[in-house]
Motif scaffolding. Sequence first.
Motif, PDB file in Angstrom:
ATOM      1  N   GLY A 175       0.828  -1.194   0.000  1.00  0.00           N
ATOM      2  CA  GLY A 175       0.000   0.000   0.000  1.00  0.00           C
ATOM      3  C   GLY A 175       0.865   1.247   0.000  1.00  0.00           C
ATOM      4  O   GLY A 175       1.975   1.255  -0.528  1.00  0.00           O
ATOM      5  N   GLU A 176       0.363   2.281   0.641  1.00  0.00           N
ATOM      6  CA  GLU A 176       1.083   3.545   0.678  1.00  0.00           C
ATOM      7  C   GLU A 176       2.058   3.573   1.854  1.00  0.00           C
ATOM      8  O   GLU A 176       2.070   2.679   2.702  1.00  0.00           O
ATOM      9  CB  GLU A 176       0.085   4.697   0.788  1.00  0.00           C
ATOM     10  CG  GLU A 176      -0.885   4.793  -0.382  1.00  0.00           C
ATOM     11  CD  GLU A 176      -1.847   5.951  -0.213  1.00  0.00           C
ATOM     12  OE1 GLU A 176      -1.513   6.899   0.535  1.00  0.00           O
ATOM     13  OE2 GLU A 176      -2.937   5.908  -0.811  1.00  0.00           O
ATOM     14  N   ALA A 177       2.862   4.616   1.888  1.00  0.00           N
ATOM     15  CA  ALA A 177       3.824   4.789   2.973  1.00  0.00           C
ATOM     16  C   ALA A 177       3.092   5.169   4.254  1.00  0.00           C
ATOM     17  O   ALA A 177       2.241   6.060   4.257  1.00  0.00           O
ATOM     18  CB  ALA A 177       4.843   5.855   2.605  1.00  0.00           C
ATOM     19  N   VAL A 178       3.411   4.461   5.327  1.00  0.00           N
ATOM     20  CA  VAL A 178       2.856   4.801   6.637  1.00  0.00           C
ATOM     21  C   VAL A 178       3.640   5.957   7.236  1.00  0.00           C
ATOM     22  O   VAL A 178       3.074   6.944   7.718  1.00  0.00           O
ATOM     23  CB  VAL A 178       2.899   3.578   7.572  1.00  0.00           C
ATOM     24  CG1 VAL A 178       2.362   3.926   8.951  1.00  0.00           C
ATOM     25  CG2 VAL A 178       2.112   2.425   6.967  1.00  0.00           C
ATOM     26  N   ARG A 179       4.954   5.820   7.186  1.00  0.00           N
ATOM     27  CA  ARG A 179       5.898   6.847   7.616  1.00  0.00           C
ATOM     28  C   ARG A 179       7.140   6.703   6.753  1.00  0.00           C
ATOM     29  O   ARG A 179       7.272   5.708   6.033  1.00  0.00           O
ATOM     30  CB  ARG A 179       6.234   6.670   9.103  1.00  0.00           C
ATOM     31  CG  ARG A 179       5.073   7.069  10.020  1.00  0.00           C
ATOM     32  CD  ARG A 179       5.195   6.484  11.386  1.00  0.00           C
ATOM     33  NE  ARG A 179       3.959   6.681  12.141  1.00  0.00           N
ATOM     34  CZ  ARG A 179       3.686   6.081  13.281  1.00  0.00           C
ATOM     35  NH1 ARG A 179       4.559   5.252  13.807  1.00  0.00           N
ATOM     36  NH2 ARG A 179       2.543   6.308  13.906  1.00  0.00           N
ATOM     37  N   PRO A 180       8.056   7.642   6.801  1.00  0.00           N
ATOM     38  CA  PRO A 180       9.270   7.501   5.990  1.00  0.00           C
ATOM     39  C   PRO A 180       9.999   6.192   6.287  1.00  0.00           C
ATOM     40  O   PRO A 180      10.285   5.868   7.435  1.00  0.00           O
ATOM     41  CB  PRO A 180      10.108   8.719   6.412  1.00  0.00           C
ATOM     42  CG  PRO A 180       9.108   9.728   6.866  1.00  0.00           C
ATOM     43  CD  PRO A 180       8.013   8.936   7.510  1.00  0.00           C
ATOM     44  N   GLY A 181      10.260   5.421   5.242  1.00  0.00           N
ATOM     45  CA  GLY A 181      10.961   4.152   5.395  1.00  0.00           C
ATOM     46  C   GLY A 181      10.079   2.967   5.710  1.00  0.00           C
ATOM     47  O   GLY A 181      10.576   1.842   5.805  1.00  0.00           O
ATOM     48  N   VAL A 182       8.764   3.173   5.858  1.00  0.00           N
ATOM     49  CA  VAL A 182       7.839   2.091   6.217  1.00  0.00           C
ATOM     50  C   VAL A 182       6.634   2.164   5.291  1.00  0.00           C
ATOM     51  O   VAL A 182       5.976   3.205   5.204  1.00  0.00           O
ATOM     52  CB  VAL A 182       7.372   2.205   7.682  1.00  0.00           C
ATOM     53  CG1 VAL A 182       6.408   1.074   8.015  1.00  0.00           C
ATOM     54  CG2 VAL A 182       8.557   2.207   8.626  1.00  0.00           C
TER      55      VAL A 182
END
Length: 365
Positions: free
Chosen positions: A288-295
């Motif tokens: 899916g989309e990015a939850v937070r930077p790097g995740v």
Amino acid sequence: MDTRLRPETASRTGTGCTGLVGEFSRLMPPNNQRRMKFHASLTVAVLVLLSIGGMVAAALLLFQARDCLPLMNPEGGWPSKLLRHVNQDFYWRQKLKEARLRKSFNCSWIAPNLGNLHPQVVTVERVPERRRELVAQLRLQRIAHEVVFGADGLHDIPAPLLKLYSGKRTRKHLTGARKSAANDESGSGLDDEFLGGGYWQALQGNSTQYGVQESRQAALFRRMEVAAKLSFTSVFHKMVGERWEYMLVFEDDAVLFRDFSRQLRDVLCRMPDNFEVLYLNACHETTGEAVRPGVIQFQKGSCTVAFVVSLPFALRTIHYEVLKHRDIPFDHLAMKQGRYGRSFLADPRLVNFTQSIKSEIRDRK
């Protein structure tokens, strides 16, 4: 005139209830017949309207409770399953929203050498060259680790374990192929000694020499899948027995990127505090989309090359996924749990697949 129905009349119009009903209908005045038909039609119409109204009410209730459904049973109860199947995009948007609203994972307790993540290198004792490169990298980067020798698909698998962790289809495939080899009449030279302890080793290394059929080669791959499932399940049992809250697991063909320890700690610090598994790489993945930077949000995939797993994830894998879906390889089982919405993938990836070692199960693409 006496219009009551006599026995001889019933015998002429039919037998049993059918004849009586037909005779009563014939004797009933036309107005009453029309009234009965009207009442029957009205009853059917009312029942249909009530059914439609019930479905509309259920749909409205589902729409009004759409924000609560994923939270009612995050472990996959019927509301969450219903929403996931009815509207996939909406379900994953809700899970993404939940993850973004969570607090960040407390990573202050993670040691620089990752020792309190209890890193486990899962391998087989028979092939030390498979783990040699990974172990050297771990030592070079001063990362604590423990080498765990798992089940070997080329050795005999105990019958109780085979029965517990493989389904009927898998067992039939394995035993059927072995029985076929025992009854082979093609002159391939498979004697009793070959079918004993060295059967699967010879099958892997000398398939051309012995003229091994494709079905037997497929049986070998299936044995490797069962052995991999046993190996990872034993590591999860170890985690439960030791009561570790989190564990870092490597397959023996993983390749670490530079400064792996620091990068992993940085990613974990940005994870939602209720995460269950963080995959450090994957293949055939759907994200899916990015939850937070790097995740980023992980939905499904395969290839469990390296991952950080939580205790609830390990427990569910042992007691539900593995025992219920016994004919499915372990990596597919583990990564199917992305449907619970608490699985994530490091982006960019923190490990890679080695190119110098061929998978004993199948080639990764």
